[in-house]
Design an enzyme around this catalytic site. Structure first.
Site, mmCIF file in Angstrom:
data_model
loop_
_atom_site.group_PDB
_atom_site.id
_atom_site.type_symbol
_atom_site.label_atom_id
_atom_site.label_comp_id
_atom_site.label_asym_id
_atom_site.label_seq_id
_atom_site.Cartn_x
_atom_site.Cartn_y
_atom_site.Cartn_z
ATOM 1 N NE ARG A 235 6.704 -19.598 -12.247
ATOM 2 C CZ ARG A 235 5.857 -19.485 -11.179
ATOM 3 N NH1 ARG A 235 6.429 -19.278 -9.824
ATOM 4 N NH2 ARG A 235 4.476 -19.662 -11.482
ATOM 5 C CD GLU A 264 7.478 -26.962 -9.973
ATOM 6 O OE1 GLU A 264 7.125 -27.254 -8.846
ATOM 7 O OE2 GLU A 264 7.715 -25.750 -10.216
ATOM 8 C CG HIS A 284 7.699 -24.090 -6.388
ATOM 9 N ND1 HIS A 284 7.039 -24.270 -7.477
ATOM 10 C CD2 HIS A 284 7.329 -22.850 -6.150
ATOM 11 C CE1 HIS A 284 6.522 -23.258 -8.083
ATOM 12 N NE2 HIS A 284 6.497 -22.398 -7.154
#
Length: 305
Positions: A235, A264, A284
């Site tokens: 993360r 994001e 991601h």
């Protein structure tokens, strides 16, 4: 029950129809929306009458949950749950299940891929040769013989460690909970400070919690060898990204491979890592493989049943 998937999560139209037909036999209604919308108004409209909601990594906060009086379960097609207001769910008896394990291999393989790219400059050299360039005396590095520190020995961290052993790496680890099955693979646990000081590559695999926010702090990053490489497929906020960018620019850390960020993507145009040298950035995608998505659907349906 009314069951709503607010996004496709990789379910094809034909499979969505088959799922709907199967659930209808038990008098359940299943709706699978074919697009992904992240604004609160759309999510509330889709979720407001549902008893079970399927969602991946879209942020679901109290502002949305409070408009869903019938909600009994969030079926999260993702491993991490830091985008879900878990406190609200606990307070209102909403069951939250994740899709643990669906992307273990995919994320571990991406971590290895980022290491290889940083060491061999694959992305950079691809761009160079398309512009008429040559090797220009570039020398890469091999994974063989490197000491790699795995921070977090859950399923993904452990799988990454096992793959690294196949490359001939010496693997050490730090984790909040030490596991005998990891030790049985010849992987020694170290204090985090010792791991940061001694490793050629540090690969992060911890969930984001209050305790792990900026776990990899500026102080710890400054302990690294100047030849060290940081890999983050966990993360974004597990590492102090501003500090990492500063140390990369100063040459105090040799490189980084990053799949996760404070938010994001798309990222802001002035994101600190954009100006950092020898830093491979991907949007991601660790979890995003065909195989993982197929496994995820099966896990979500198992949770549902």
């Amino acid at each position: 029950m009314k069951i709503v998937s607010v996004e496709p999560i990789g379910i094809s139209e034909s499979r969505a129809a088959a799922i709907a037909a199967e659930l209808a036999e038990d008098n359940h209604e299943f709706i699978c929306y074919r697009d992904r919308k992240e604004d609160a108004a759309t999510l509330i409209e889709r979720m407001k009458d549902a008893e079970i909601v399927i969602v991946s990594n879209i942020k679901i906060g109290a502002d949305i949950l409070s408009q869903c009086p019938n909600l009994k379960m969030l079926n999260v097609a993702f491993t991490g749950l830091d985008h879900i207001d878990l406190a609200y769910c606990r307070e209102h008896d909403i069951v939250v299940k994740n899709a643990s394990g669906y992307a273990t291999e995919g994320v571990a393989e991406l971590a290895i891929g980022l290491m290889l790219d940083v060491y061999r400059h694959i992305t950079v050299l691809d761009a160079d040769i398309r512009k008429g360039g040559t090797r220009n005396n570039f020398l890469g590095k091999e994974l063989r013989g490197k000491r790699v520190g795995i921070v977090g020995t859950g399923a993904i961290g452990t799988q990454t460690a096992l793959l690294l052993q196949c490359f001939g790496c010496e693997v050490v680890a730090w984790s909040r909970s030490e596991r005998d099955e990891v030790k049985a693979q010849g992987i020694n646990y170290l204090p985090l400070e010792e791991l940061m000081r001694s490793c050629d590559i540090i690969s992060l695999h911890v969930p984001l919690t209050a305790e792990t926010h900026h776990l990899i702090s500026r102080e710890l990053l400054e302990m690294c060898k100047p030849t060290a490489v940081i890999i983050n497929t966990a993360r974004g906020n597990v590492v102090d990204i501003d500090a990492l960018a500063d140390l990369l620019k100063a040459g105090q850390i040799a490189g980084a491979g990053i799949d996760v960020y404070e938010k994001e993507p798309p990222l802001d145009a002035n994101h600190p890592l954009f100006g950092a040298p020898n830093c491979v950035l991907v949007p991601h995608v660790g979890y995003a493989t065909r195989e993982a998505f197929d496994d995820r659907i099966d896990i979500i349906l198992g949770n549902l049943k």
